[in-house]
Scaffold this active site. Structure first.
Site, PDB file in Angstrom:
ATOM      1  N   ASP A  33       0.889  -1.241  -0.019  1.00  0.00           N
ATOM      2  CA  ASP A  33       0.009   0.097  -0.046  1.00  0.00           C
ATOM      3  C   ASP A  33       0.973   1.308  -0.034  1.00  0.00           C
ATOM      4  OD1 ASP A  33      -1.980   2.277   0.898  1.00  0.00           O
ATOM      5  OD2 ASP A  33      -3.376   0.404   1.049  1.00  0.00           O
ATOM      6  N   SER A  36      -1.830   6.172   0.436  1.00  0.00           N
ATOM      7  CA  SER A  36      -2.233   7.583  -0.148  1.00  0.00           C
ATOM      8  C   SER A  36      -3.696   7.878   0.484  1.00  0.00           C
ATOM      9  CB  SER A  36      -2.404   7.370  -1.616  1.00  0.00           C
ATOM     10  OG  SER A  36      -3.148   6.343  -1.986  1.00  0.00           O
ATOM     11  N   SER A 126     -17.276  -2.998  -8.826  1.00  0.00           N
ATOM     12  CA  SER A 126     -18.403  -2.264  -8.196  1.00  0.00           C
ATOM     13  C   SER A 126     -19.722  -2.218  -9.058  1.00  0.00           C
ATOM     14  CB  SER A 126     -17.895  -0.802  -8.133  1.00  0.00           C
ATOM     15  OG  SER A 126     -19.133   0.017  -7.641  1.00  0.00           O
ATOM     16  N   ALA A 127     -20.867  -2.314  -8.070  1.00  0.00           N
ATOM     17  CA  ALA A 127     -22.182  -2.252  -8.802  1.00  0.00           C
ATOM     18  C   ALA A 127     -22.333  -0.973  -9.524  1.00  0.00           C
ATOM     19  CB  ALA A 127     -23.099  -2.129  -7.647  1.00  0.00           C
ATOM     20  N   TYR A 151     -14.295   7.335 -12.539  1.00  0.00           N
ATOM     21  CA  TYR A 151     -14.274   6.188 -11.704  1.00  0.00           C
ATOM     22  C   TYR A 151     -15.015   5.095 -12.035  1.00  0.00           C
ATOM     23  CZ  TYR A 151     -14.915   3.123  -7.540  1.00  0.00           C
ATOM     24  OH  TYR A 151     -14.951   1.953  -6.743  1.00  0.00           O
ATOM     25  N   LYS A 155     -13.465   1.021 -13.477  1.00  0.00           N
ATOM     26  CA  LYS A 155     -14.034  -0.086 -12.968  1.00  0.00           C
ATOM     27  C   LYS A 155     -14.263  -1.110 -14.290  1.00  0.00           C
ATOM     28  CE  LYS A 155     -13.288   0.250  -8.639  1.00  0.00           C
ATOM     29  NZ  LYS A 155     -11.912  -0.168  -8.359  1.00  0.00           N
ATOM     30  N   PHE A 180     -21.535  -4.105  -3.711  1.00  0.00           N
ATOM     31  CA  PHE A 180     -22.511  -3.280  -3.635  1.00  0.00           C
ATOM     32  C   PHE A 180     -22.238  -2.080  -2.733  1.00  0.00           C
ATOM     33  CE2 PHE A 180     -25.612  -4.654  -6.822  1.00  0.00           C
ATOM     34  CZ  PHE A 180     -25.148  -5.490  -7.354  1.00  0.00           C
ATOM     35  N   ASN A 181     -22.992  -1.949  -1.696  1.00  0.00           N
ATOM     36  CA  ASN A 181     -22.577  -0.858  -0.872  1.00  0.00           C
ATOM     37  C   ASN A 181     -21.937  -1.210   0.431  1.00  0.00           C
ATOM     38  OD1 ASN A 181     -24.288   0.524  -2.766  1.00  0.00           O
ATOM     39  ND2 ASN A 181     -24.137   2.125  -1.660  1.00  0.00           N
ATOM     40  N   ASN A 200     -18.452  11.397   1.421  1.00  0.00           N
ATOM     41  CA  ASN A 200     -19.415  11.420   0.256  1.00  0.00           C
ATOM     42  C   ASN A 200     -20.543  10.241   0.572  1.00  0.00           C
ATOM     43  OD1 ASN A 200     -18.205  13.189  -1.550  1.00  0.00           O
ATOM     44  ND2 ASN A 200     -16.815  11.727  -1.580  1.00  0.00           N
ATOM     45  N   ASN A 201     -20.210   9.121   1.239  1.00  0.00           N
ATOM     46  CA  ASN A 201     -20.928   8.124   1.476  1.00  0.00           C
ATOM     47  C   ASN A 201     -21.780   8.136   2.738  1.00  0.00           C
ATOM     48  OD1 ASN A 201     -18.236   6.362   0.320  1.00  0.00           O
ATOM     49  ND2 ASN A 201     -20.153   6.029  -0.726  1.00  0.00           N
ATOM     50  N   ARG A 297     -29.191  14.114  -5.254  1.00  0.00           N
ATOM     51  CA  ARG A 297     -27.728  14.365  -5.739  1.00  0.00           C
ATOM     52  C   ARG A 297     -27.763  13.876  -7.229  1.00  0.00           C
ATOM     53  NH1 ARG A 297     -23.344  11.197  -2.068  1.00  0.00           N
ATOM     54  NH2 ARG A 297     -24.219   9.286  -3.236  1.00  0.00           N
TER      55      ARG A 297
END
Ligand code: NAD
Ligand code: UDP
Length: 339
Positions: A33, A36, A126-127, A151, A155, A180-181, A200-201, A297
């Protein structure tokens, strides 16, 4: 060789939880990693939870020479590639940063896998690839929609790159997991999500509001064509998600994969509205949240949730954690971070 896994982005949110589950399942874990979007605290957390200190290498996956040393000096035959930037809004403002990091890091890893004869790779998709799907729940065969952000595009492109690399190289097998989330944290509260700046989430925004760091949660839209007017999502506990990685690595390691490139949805299969999630958080933690309804949004889809039949049947995996336990863990983690 055998039970060692290289985990790129393993100091991050999903990577650290996956490292714990891998170690608990008997895998040796090597984390790369560049910190960042994370810090060494997560490596300490992994060590405390498991009693095993994973090998940690601070390096950038886009740096081919640094990554070559990782491949030269470490024995592993599976790679889980989490390393990426993930802020949708930032990707719209700075697309090159996202295309460079998210694609170059993956291409670098894949090239080195071919060069060094390492076979198995799991990719964090990602979904978001489904966009505003016409049929719900979405299955792996539901057509992807054109991405609405750089983004999301990284994916889709990375999935295609993986598919093509597998097709061209008999010795590579890959799985893309479409998350999913992901929400929640490890029940120990020793690792969790560390959003930088204003989240944001939804769930980090909720926990920061409960902690008094944000004044009020905005619920983005109550006029959607859904049962209570707010958006529907499939919120998957991060520990359940982490376990999906372990069974997917097992599948590749044991050669049980039917095709050398496979895609699996990783969700609960249950749609939950924003209002339900907020209420669930309040009830699970016996507190009241300050929130108000705000305009929709831009870019949000009305609803998306997973058909998880394929993961249930092929991986023998299903989401197990109860939503209220997940929301309690999210709050415990928030309190731990603020200590
Ligand atoms: P995260 O930011 O917590 O973790 C990513 C980690 O990768 C961070 O520790 C960061 O420091 C590291 N990293 C980034 N670029 C790197 C590079 N070039 N070299 C080395 N390390 C690098 O994010 P996360 O939520 O754990 O997400 C992990 C993966 O899952 C990402 O690919 C993300 O796009 C994907 N994903 C996340 C979500 C979500 O809601 N969290 C949903 C779907 C998919
Ligand atoms: N959401 C919200 N307020 C917030 C953040 C998110 O109402 O402060 C809603 C958002 O509109 C979506 C859901 O919560 O319906 C999940 O949003 P998130 O950004 O967590 O994930 P997404 O599904 O957009 O990737």
């Amino acid at each position: 060789m055998g039970k060692s896994v290289l985990v790129t982005g393993g100091a991050g949110y999903i990577g650290s939880h996956t490292a714990v589950e891998l170690i608990n399942s008997g895998y040796e874990v090597i984390i790369v990693d560049n910190l960042s979007n994370s810090d060494r605290g997560s490596i300490e957390g992994i060590s405390k939870i498991t009693g095993v200190e994973p090998k940690f290498i601070e390096a950038d996956c886009c740096d081919k020479e640094a990554m070559r040393r990782v491949f030269e000096e470490n024995e592993f035959d599976s790679v889980i590639h989490f390393a990426a930037y993930k802020a949708v809004g930032e990707s719209v403002a700075e697309p090159a940063k996202y295309y460079r990091n998210n694609l170059l890091s993956f291409i670098t890893i894949l090239e080195l896998m071919v060069e060094y004869g390492r076979r198995n790779v799991l990719f964090s998709s990602s979904a978001t690839v489904y966009g505003d799907a016409e049929q719900l729940p979405v299955t792996e065969l539901t057509p992807r929609k054109p991405a609405t952000s750089p983004y999301g595009n990284t994916k889709q492109m990375a999935e295609d790159i993986l598919r093509d690399m597998v097709a061209a190289n008999d010795n590579i097998a890959g799985i893309a997991l479409r998350y999913f989330n992901p929400i929640g944290a490890h029940p120990s509260a020793l690792i969790g999500e560390l959003p930088r700046g204003v989240p944001n989430n939804l769930v980090p925004y909720i926990t920061q509001t409960a902690a008094g760091i944000r004044e009020c949660l905005s619920i983005f839209g109550d006029d959607y064509d859904t049962p209570d007017g707010s958006c529907l999502r499939d919120y998957i506990d991060v520990v359940d998600l982490a376990r999906a990685h372990v069974v997917a690595v097992d599948r590749l390691s044991n050669g049980r994969n039917k095709d050398r490139y496979e895609v699996f949805n990783v969700g609960t299969g249950r749609p939950v509205s924003v209002f339900e999630l907020v209420r669930g958080f309040e009830e699970a933690n016996s507190l009241k949240l300050n929130y108000r309804v705000a305009p929709r949004r831009a870019g949000d889809v009305k609803a998306v949730w997973a058909d998880t039949t394929l993961a249930n049947e092929e991986l023998g995996w299903r989401a197990e954690r109860d939503l209220s336990d997940t929301l309690r863990a999210a709050w415990e983690w928030e309190k731990h971070v603020r200590q």
